[in-house]
Design an enzyme around this catalytic site. Structure first.
Site, PDB file in Angstrom:
ATOM      1  N   GLN A 158      31.302  44.705  52.713  1.00 61.61           N
ATOM      2  CA  GLN A 158      32.630  44.699  53.311  1.00 61.61           C
ATOM      3  C   GLN A 158      33.111  43.285  53.656  1.00 61.61           C
ATOM      4  O   GLN A 158      33.867  43.072  54.605  1.00 61.61           O
ATOM      5  CB  GLN A 158      32.638  45.585  54.558  1.00 61.61           C
ATOM      6  CG  GLN A 158      32.551  47.063  54.247  1.00 61.61           C
ATOM      7  CD  GLN A 158      33.725  47.561  53.416  1.00 61.61           C
ATOM      8  OE1 GLN A 158      34.850  47.102  53.578  1.00 61.61           O
ATOM      9  NE2 GLN A 158      33.465  48.512  52.523  1.00 61.61           N
ATOM     10  N   SER A 159      32.698  42.321  52.872  1.00 67.20           N
ATOM     11  CA  SER A 159      33.043  40.929  53.123  1.00 67.20           C
ATOM     12  C   SER A 159      34.550  40.679  53.057  1.00 67.20           C
ATOM     13  O   SER A 159      35.196  40.930  52.031  1.00 67.20           O
ATOM     14  CB  SER A 159      32.346  40.038  52.092  1.00 67.20           C
ATOM     15  OG  SER A 159      32.851  38.729  52.134  1.00 67.20           O
TER      16      SER A 159
END
Length: 290
Positions: free
Chosen positions: A72-73
């Site tokens: 989920q960067s």
């Protein structure tokens, strides 16, 4: 470094009062620096850094940007968006294995046309080395890209010259380093998110690389809100998410800004406080505990 940054966002970002949240936190005065409204790809603090790293890539004649991060960067999402804006290809090397269904930032990565490589059980550094393209470091952070937050600190100095403290989440360290380079260590309070093994040493190292050496022990970094790790959600952070939403209609994320607000709540300073909203909302929709 003889590289001129490019413009990828909308500047300056707004500085907004948050009186109801200030009252709830027992603060004299609270302002929100809206770096979630930087314009590109859903917004966030990484845009300021990408203006520097993408300028390096273009000068080098790159046709592909390669970077790394967690599933989920936010940095990966904004790198994909920057590549699309600049007509470059993008490869995102993400830790772990593909989920059963894409959520949150992963949906936006795909929409922007990024190719996602899952590192699986291979060390991420090894997986990145196997790709071709201009490699943007973890979190987009280097001593050069931290200049993006020198720019932000200068904006704040104009918007609120007598600010007392800026509160910011510490991920890869560049955001805090850039702020400290201008405002000094006494006016920047960082909250560790658990992204680094030693946040204090990393920020000090970046400052040294920027030519603004600050002893690590002078940096104000709260490390009590990491909990069981970077990807976890603690009760104080969940409470902070609810408090911001219910007092100001302000939506934070569970990894970065939620932790930063929990840190501010536990350590309320005097004077005019600025909370740096670094974005990350898409990650809220991909967090397993939400």
């Amino acid at each position: 470094m003889d590289v001129t940054p490019i413009s990828l966002g909308t500047w300056p970002t707004p500085l907004e009062p948050a009186p109801r949240l200030a009252t709830a936190l027992a603060l004299d005065e609270l302002w929100i620096k809206r770096d979630d409204l930087t314009g590109l790809g859903g917004g966030g603090n990484k845009v300021r850094k990408l203006q520097y790293t993408c300028a390096q890539a273009l000068k080098a004649g790159a046709t592909t940007l390669v970077t790394t991060g967690a599933a989920q960067s936010n940095h990966a999402r904004l790198t994909a968006a920057a590549a699309a804006r600049l007509g470059l290809r993008c490869v995102l090397v993400l830790g772990g294995h593909p989920p059963a269904a894409a959520r949150g930032n992963l949906i936006l990565d795909h929409l922007a046309g990024a190719r996602i490589v899952w590192a699986g059980d291979v060390p991420i550094a090894e997986a990145v080395a196997a790709q071709e393209g201009f490699v943007i470091p973890f979190g987009g952070t280097s001593a050069f890209s931290a200049l993006g937050y020198v720019d932000c600190a200068r904006e704040l100095a104009v918007q609120l010259p007598d600010l007392s403290t800026v509160v910011v989440a510490v991920g890869s360290g560049g955001t805090m380093a850039g702020l400290v380079a201008v405002l000094g260590p006494g006016r920047v309070f960082g909250v560790d998110t658990g992204a680094l093994p030693d946040a204090r040493a990393t920020v000090a190292g970046l400052l040294d690389g920027m030519g603004v050496p600050v002893p690590a022990e002078e940096l104000q970094i709260d490390g009590t809100h990491v909990g069981a790790g970077y990807a976890t959600l603690t009760d104080p952070v969940r409470a902070a998410l609810e408090l911001a939403a219910r007092t100001e209609g302000l939506f934070l994320d569970p990894t970065y800004t939620g932790r930063a607000l929990a840190g501010l709540r536990a350590n309320p300073p005097d004077g005019k406080v600025v909370f740096l909203h670094t974005g990350g909302l898409p990650g809220l929709f991909g967090h397993p505990a939400i």
